[in-house]
Write an enzyme that holds these catalytic residues in place. Structure first.
Site, short mmCIF file in Angstrom:
data_model
loop_
_atom_site.label_atom_id
_atom_site.label_comp_id
_atom_site.label_asym_id
_atom_site.label_seq_id
_atom_site.Cartn_x
_atom_site.Cartn_y
_atom_site.Cartn_z
N GLN A 126 0.82 -1.20 0.00
CA GLN A 126 0.00 0.00 0.00
C GLN A 126 0.86 1.26 0.00
O GLN A 126 1.57 1.52 0.98
CB GLN A 126 -0.90 -0.01 1.24
CG GLN A 126 -1.80 1.21 1.36
CD GLN A 126 -2.56 1.22 2.68
OE1 GLN A 126 -2.05 0.78 3.70
NE2 GLN A 126 -3.79 1.72 2.66
N GLU A 244 -10.91 -1.34 5.63
CA GLU A 244 -9.76 -1.72 6.44
C GLU A 244 -10.11 -1.69 7.92
O GLU A 244 -9.70 -2.52 8.70
CB GLU A 244 -8.60 -0.75 6.15
CG GLU A 244 -7.30 -1.12 6.85
CD GLU A 244 -6.22 -0.06 6.67
OE1 GLU A 244 -6.47 0.94 5.99
OE2 GLU A 244 -5.13 -0.25 7.21
N SER A 382 -4.79 7.31 12.38
CA SER A 382 -4.49 7.22 13.81
C SER A 382 -5.79 7.32 14.61
O SER A 382 -6.82 7.77 14.09
CB SER A 382 -3.56 8.36 14.23
OG SER A 382 -4.28 9.58 14.26
#
Lengths: 397, 379
Positions: A126, A244, A382
C-alpha cells in the site's frame, strides 16, 4: 434477535474445524509456537491451501470469488481460524485493493488482478503515507504526469508494509496540482518491478523489517492501471479505509490473545500462587475480557447493519479505536506477565543456529510484540484521526 | 444468529417513544415527581390500558404481548430516555419475572393484575448490612402453622410508597449468608405489622425503609420452594440488572445528545464550543461508551437464557462495563456544560443523577468484576 447457531451453522462449524485440523501445516504451527519471524513463503502457504479450497475471500461477492457465506458463517470462520491460531492472511490484496478493484475497476482490471489476488500469485503493498503526509494524507506530493498513454510517477512513499515482498502496489498520487487537495488525487496500480522503484527497509522497535520506504523515480505506469476516474482516487481511498477498519477490530484474534495471556499467567509464579491469582493482574485480564465482549457485540451489531444493506460506515472508526486499544493492552499484559524474561533480545533463529533462545518460548516475542503493536493506534488513520471522523460523520460536528 | 429486531419489537419501541414524547416532557416530569405522591398514576394506567405495554414480556395466554427480556430492555431504554420513574422494573421485570418462573396458580392470579395496571409490586431485597449479597439476610420468615411470621428491616425499597404488593426475600432457615434457607414471598403491602418510612430518592423516585414487625403471612405467599429460593432470586436480579443496563443506555444516550446540542449553542472565544477539538474528542469518547453500553445490554439480554454461571458472567460483564460508561458519560456531560450543568434548572443534571444511581444498582462495578472473576478466572 438471538445467538443460537442453527443445525446448518453447527455443521459448518464442524466442517471448518475438521478442515483446519487436517490441512493446517505442522511446520508453520511449530514456527509460530516458537515465536519466529515469518517469511513470505510462510505467509503464503496457508493462503494457497485456502485458495485451493475456495475459502480465501469470504467477504467478496460470489461473482468475484467469494464464498457466499452468511454473516453467521463468516463469524464462525473468523472465530475458528483464530481459535486454531491460524496465521493472519495478508490484507493488502484480499481486504484492501481487491474490494477497490471489484467496486471501482474496469472489466479488464477485474479479470486480470482479482484471480491473482485470490491465488496469492501477486503480493500487494500500500503506497499511501509520505514523509510529509501522515495523518494529513490528502497533502501527498507524489506526482503522476500524463505522458501519452502512461503516467510518469515521481515521489516518495513510506511505512510501506512488507513492500520487500510485493509484486504490485496500489498508490495514491497527485494528478492535478491546482485542484483542492482531495480532488487532485488518483489511485494507481503499479508493478513493483518497474524501473525507477527503490525499496529501502525501515527497522522498527522490535527489530523487525516490516515497513519500508518506497522511492519512485520517473516510473512509467500505463494509464490503464488507474482505478476509477482521474482525480477521483480519494473516493477509492475512503472506501478502502472504511473496509480496512472493520477487519481491524480483530475480535477473534484478541480472544485468542487473551487465552495466551492467561496460559502464561497460569504458568508464571507470583509468590506461592500462579500470577493469574494475583488480584491486580487478574483484574486487568478481566477488564480486558469485558472490554473485548463490548467490542465483539458492537461489531456484531455493525455486521447486522451491514447485512441490512448498509456498508461499513463511519461507525467502523469505533471498532478501529477500541480494537487497537485492546490489542495493545494484550501485548502489555503479556510483557508484564513474563517478568524478567521480557528483557533478553531475541534475534530469531539464524542459519545453523542450534542454541535455544534465552527464557521460556512464550517470552521470546513479548517485548518485540509490545513495541511493534504501538503501530496499531497510529496506522490505518491514527486513533485521533478516527475520533475526528466520528466527530464529523457521526456526531455532525 | 441474528442481531435485528422484529417488526413487533420495533413497533413496541415506536409506540412507547411516541407516548412518552407526548406525556413525559421534562417540565411535566418535574411537576409530578415534586407532587405529594411523586407520580402521575394516569401514566401507569395508560401504559397498561392504552398501550398494553405492561404485558410486553408476558405470554399471550395471560393477555400479554408474548415477548420476553428483549421487550423489557426496549421498554427500559425508552423509560431511560425520559428518566421515567414508572415502576416497570420492580413490577413487570422483577415480580413478573419471578411469577413467570414459578408459574401455576400464583402466576395465573397475579400476572393479569400486573398487565391491567392494577398491581404495583416493589422488590424488598436489600438490607442495611447486606450490600449486594442477595443471601446476606437478617429478615426472617418463621414457620407458624400453615403460614409464616415475617420480621426484619428492608432498605431503600424503590416504588414501595406506590406499591400494592411487596416481593420480599427472607430467611426461612440457615445462617446469615448461607445459600440454603432463602425464600421469596409475594405479600400484600397493607398487612398488619408492616411499617414504612417513605422518602424521595436523589434520582426523582420514591422509596421506603420497610420494617416487618411480626407480620403474619399465609403459606401461599411463598413463591417457589421454601429455603431453596436463592437461584430464582439470582435469576430475577440478573434479569433486572440487564434491564437497568438498558435503562442506562437510554439515559446515557440523552446525556450525550444533550451535550452535543449544548456545545453547538454555547459560544466562547467567539465560536460554538463544539468547534474545539478537545471537546469533540471527549464527545466521541462519550459516544463510544453509549454504543458499548448498548452492545453490552444486548449481550447480557441474549445470554439470560444460558446456564447460571454463563448467565452471571455475562450479566456481570455487562453491568461492570455499563457502570463505568454511565460514570464517564454522566461526569463529562456535566463538565462540558460547565456551571449551568450543576444547577437543577437543566434536564442534563437530572439524567446525571439517575445515571449515578444506576452505577451501583444491583451491584457496583467492583462487585460485578469480582463476581465475573470468581466464575471466569477461578484459580
Amino acid at each position: 434477535m438471538d445467538m443460537e447457531f442453527s443445525p446448518e451453522d453447527l455443521a459448518f462449524q464442524q466442517e471448518v474445524r475438521d478442515f483446519i485440523a487436517e490441512n493446517y501445516p505442522a511446520e508453520l504451527r511449530e514456527k509460530q509456537d516458537e515465536g519466529e519471524e515469518m517469511s513470505k513463503e510462510d505467509f503464503l502457504v496457508w493462503h494457497k491451501i485456502l485458495h485451493k479450497k475456495g475459502w480465501i475471500a469470504p467477504a467478496w461477492p460470489v461473482e468475484y470469488g467469494g464464498t457466499g457465506w452468511t454473516p453467521t458463517q463468516r463469524f464462525i470462520w473468523s472465530e475458528e481460524t483464530a481459535r486454531a491460531d491460524c496465521i493472519r492472511l495478508m490484507p493488502f490484496g484480499l481486504a484492501m485493493v481487491g474490494p477497490v478493484i471489484y467496486t471501482f475497476g474496469t472489466p479488464e482490471q477485474k479479470a486480470h488482478f482479482l484471480p491473482r489476488i485470490l491465488s496469492g500469485e501477486d503480493w500487494w503493498c500500500q503506497g499511501y503515507s509520505e514523509p510529509g503526509s501522515g495523518s494529513d494524507l490528502a497533502s501527498l506530493r507524489t506526482t503522476a504526469i500524463a505522458d501519452g498513454d502512461d503516467y510518469i510517477v515521481n515521489g516518495q512513499k513510506t511505512w510501506t508494509t512488507l513492500a520487500q515482498h510485493a509484486d504490485w502496489g496500489f498508490f495514491l498520487v497527485r494528478t492535478d496540482k491546482d485542484a483542492k487537495q482531495q480532488e487532485g488525487i488518483s489511485f494507481l496500480l503499479i508493478d513493483m518491478k518497474s524501473p525507477g522503484i527503490t525499496v529501502r527497509p525501515i527497522i522498527t522497535l522490535g527489530g523487525e523489517h516490516e515497513v519500508n520506504e518506497v522511492w519512485l523515480e520517473d516510473v512509467r505506469v500505463p494509464q490503464s492501471q488507474r482505478v476509477y476516474d482521474e482525480n477521483k482516487g480519494w473516493t477509492c481511498a475512503k472506501f478502502l479505509l472504511a473496509h480496512e477498519r472493520t477487519g481491524i477490530a480483530g475480535v477473534a484474534a484478541s480472544k485468542r490473545g487473551i487465552e495466551k495471556v492467561k496460559a502464561i499467567a497460569r504458568t508464571e509464579v507470583d509468590g506461592d500462587k500462579p500470577l493469574l491469582a494475583n488480584a491486580f493482574f487478574k483484574r486487568k485480564v478481566a477488564e480486558l475480557e469485558v472490554d473485548l465482549a463490548a467490542l465483539e457485540f458492537t461489531e456484531l451489531r455493525s455486521l447486522a447493519g451491514a447485512n441490512a444493506g448498509r456498508g461499513p460506515g463511519p461507525e467502523s472508526s469505533l471498532l478501529k479505536i477500541k480494537g487497537s486499544e485492546i490489542q495493545q493492552r494484550l501485548t502489555e499484559l503479556s510483557l508484564e506477565a513474563v517478568g524478567h524474561y521480557g528483557a533478553p533480545y531475541f534475534r530469531g533463529f539464524g542459519e545453523g543456529d542450534n542454541e535455544h533462545p534465552i527464557g521460556p518460548d512464550y517470552a521470546h516475542r513479548a517485548a518485540p510484540t509490545y513495541f511493534n503493536m504501538r503501530k496499531t493506534t497510529i496506522y490505518g488513520g491514527s486513533n485521533e484521526i478516527q475520533r475526528n471522523i466520528i466527530a464529523k460523520m457521526v456526531l455532525g460536528l | 444468529m441474528d442481531f435485528t429486531y422484529t417488526e413487533t419489537q420495533d413497533m413496541i419501541r415506536d409506540t412507547l417513544a411516541r407516548f412518552l414524547g407526548d406525556t413525559y416532557d421534562f417540565e411535566t416530569r418535574q411537576k409530578f415527581i415534586n407532587s405529594d405522591s411523586g407520580r402521575d398514576p394516569a401514566i401507569w394506567t395508560a401504559l397498561a390500558q392504552e398501550l398494553g405495554m405492561l404485558g410486553a414480556p408476558f405470554a399471550e395466554e395471560y393477555g400479554g404481548l408474548g415477548g420476553g427480556a428483549l421487550e423489557n430492555a426496549i421498554v427500559m431504554e425508552e423509560l431511560g430516555k425520559v428518566i421515567g420513574i414508572e415502576p416497570y422494573l420492580p413490577t413487570v421485570v422483577i415480580a413478573g419475572g419471578a411469577l413467570k418462573a414459578v408459574g401455576g396458580a400464583q402466576a395465573d392470579a397475579m400476572i393479569p393484575e400486573i398487565i391491567a395496571g392494577n398491581a404495583i409490586i416493589a422488590f424488598a431485597y436489600a438490607e442495611p448490612q447486606g450490600r449486594y449479597d442477595l443471601a446476606n439476610l437478617r429478615t426472617t420468615a418463621r414457620k407458624d402453622g400453615s403460614g409464616y411470621v415475617l420480621s426484619g428491616h428492608k432498605s431503600v425499597v424503590y416504588a414501595a410508597p406506590w406499591a400494592t404488593h411487596l416481593l420480599v426475600t427472607a430467611r426461612t432457615g440457615g445462617n446469615a449468608r448461607d445459600r440454603d434457607g432463602v425464600s421469596l414471598f409475594l405479600i400484600d403491602v397493607n398487612l398488619t405489622g408492616i411499617v414504612r418510612r417513605d422518602y424521595p430518592t436523589v434520582d426523582g423516585n420514591r422509596a421506603s425503609e420497610i420494617y416487618f414487625e411480626n407480620v403474619a403471612i399465609s403459606g401461599d405467599a411463598l413463591l417457589g420452594g421454601e429455603g431453596t429460593g436463592l437461584p430464582l432470586i439470582e435469576q430475577i436480579v440478573d434479569e433486572a440488572t440487564v434491564a437497568v443496563c438498558a435503562e442506562a443506555t437510554g439515559v446515557m444516550q440523552k446525556l450525550h445528545e444533550g451535550t452535543l446540542e449544548y456545545t453547538q449553542q454555547r459560544k466562547q472565544f467567539g465560536v460554538p464550543i463544539a468547534k474545539f477539538q478537545v471537546l469533540q474528542h471527549r464527545m466521541v469518547d462519550m459516544f463510544m461508551e453509549v454504543e458499548q453500553a448498548r452492545s453490552m445490554t444486548i449481550m447480557g439480554t441474549l445470554k439470560l437464557e444460558l446456564p447460571a454461571n454463563e448467565r452471571m458472567a455475562a450479566v456481570s460483564a455487562a453491568k461492570a462495563k455499563v457502570a463505568r460508561g454511565a460514570n464517564f458519560v454522566g461526569q463529562n456531560a456535566i463538565q462540558t456544560h460547565g456551571g449551568i450543568g450543576i444547577t437543577q434548572e437543566l434536564a442534563i443534571g437530572h439524567y446525571f443523577k439517575r445515571a449515578t444511581m444506576i452505577e451501583s444498582q444491583f451491584g457496583s462495578h467492583d462487585y460485578h468484576m469480582d463476581r465475573y472473576e470468581r466464575i471466569v478466572l477461578a484459580d
